[in-house]
Design an enzyme around this catalytic site. Structure first.
Site, PDB file in Angstrom:
ATOM      1  N   ASP A  61       0.820  -1.211   0.000  1.00  0.00           N
ATOM      2  CA  ASP A  61       0.000   0.000   0.000  1.00  0.00           C
ATOM      3  C   ASP A  61       0.864   1.275   0.000  1.00  0.00           C
ATOM      4  OD1 ASP A  61      -2.597   1.145   0.257  1.00  0.00           O
ATOM      5  OD2 ASP A  61      -2.367   1.344   2.414  1.00  0.00           O
ATOM      6  N   ALA A  83     -11.560   4.445   3.462  1.00  0.00           N
ATOM      7  CA  ALA A  83     -12.979   4.094   3.679  1.00  0.00           C
ATOM      8  C   ALA A  83     -13.399   4.175   5.144  1.00  0.00           C
ATOM      9  CB  ALA A  83     -13.275   2.713   3.113  1.00  0.00           C
TER      10      ALA A  83
END
Ligand code: G3H
Ligand code: 13P
Ligand code: ZN
Length: 290
Positions: A81, A218
């Protein structure tokens, strides 16, 4: 990991659901994700930030991901990531990651384009099964997955421009694109920004069939908005802060009770984290899709 990670997302596109990327700092947290996925028969996608992989160890993360793939029979993706340099891309590839996110979003556009293109080439040289994510537009916050006391400002200029996104995807050859549509990393205690669904629709329209759309940040976004974004074409949802909050607060609670045995203060944290992961899988609709 023995998997064409692009096919997993093709399946998600065909079925119109998303796969949650669950960020982990430790083997304990990986186990919580796996338990949720086993229960719901969801594909597994672990994410490790540069900090997380530095702590866990890239090679250790790969060994654990391989172990869980074999043990559960579920597809497992391990994504690097927000990788900020090509040197790090090489390290992740050498360690055996099967998905790379190269993040040049804070660089000038041309530089982001050039470096992402090089990152894609490096991945393709290792294997066509490795999928690559790029990022365009600025996601709100500081880049860290943490809780903010203040409101985070999202400037219009941060948002991903659909035309530029098309050029970026076609030039770099990325499989996925992290987009800025009002999202932020972390959770603001004061107010979470609203997602710009109109812009998401435009991005989906422009990039349809060309790449997978990814929603970073999110955590803290209401479930209904996450579901709406999946309806509008998001196929990967990144979650970290909510997992950190639930995991650390459960440990804190046990430590405050005077518990000193790691397996006694970590196990309840894993259970609580597992529940949050299950909720995310259900919201994404990845349950039963393994
Ligand atoms: O997307 C952001 C990452 O989750 C940030 O992780 O707080 O370990 O840098 P970090
Ligand atoms: P949150 O920490 O806001 O959930 O974001 C996670 C993320 O985007 C990882 O790439
Ligand atoms: Zn992110």
């Amino acid at each position: 990991m023995n998997l064409n990670t692009k096919k997993i997302f093709q399946k998600a596109e065909n079925g119109r659901y998303a796969i949650p990327q669950l960020n982990v700092s430790s083997a304990d947290q990986m186990k919580a994700v796996v338990k949720a996925a086993e229960k719901l028969r969801s594909p597994i996608m672990f994410g490790t930030s540069e900090g997380e992989s530095g702590f866990l160890g890239m090679e250790q993360a790969v060994v654990l991901a391989n172990f869980y793939e074999k043990k559960t029979g579920l597809p497992v993706i391990l994504n690097a990531d927000h990788t900020k340099s090509l040197e790090k891309v090489k390290q992740y590839l050498d360690a055996g990651y099967n998905s790379i996110h190269f993040d040049g979003s804070l660089l000038p556009y041309e530089e982001n384009l050039e470096l992402t293109k090089k990152a894609v080439k490096m991945c393709r040289e290792v294997s066509e099964d490795i999928s690559v994510e790029g990022e365009l537009g600025q996601i709100g916050g500081t880049g860290s997955s943490k809780v903010f006391e203040e409101k985070i400002e999202i400037k219009d200029e941060y948002l991903t421009d659909p035309k530029q996104a098309l050029e970026f995807v076609e030039t770099t050859g990325v499989d996925r694109l992290g987009v800025s549509i009002g999202n932020m990393h972390g959770i603001s205690k004061v107010a979470m920004p609203k997602l710009d669904m109109q812009r998401l629709s435009e991005l989906q329209e422009t990039l349809k069939g060309k790449c997978v759309l990814v929603l970073h940040g999110a955590s803290g976004i209401p479930d209904e908005d996450v579901k709406k974004s999946v309806e509008l074409g998001i196929r990967k949802i990144n979650v970290n802060t909510e997992l950190r909050v639930v995991f650390s607060s459960a440990i804190k609670e046990k430590l405050e009770e005077g518990e000193i045995t790691p397996y006694k203060f970590i196990a309840p944290a894993q259970e609580k984290m597992q529940k949050v992961v299950e909720e995310k899988m259900l919201i994404c609709g990845s349950n039963g899709k393994a």
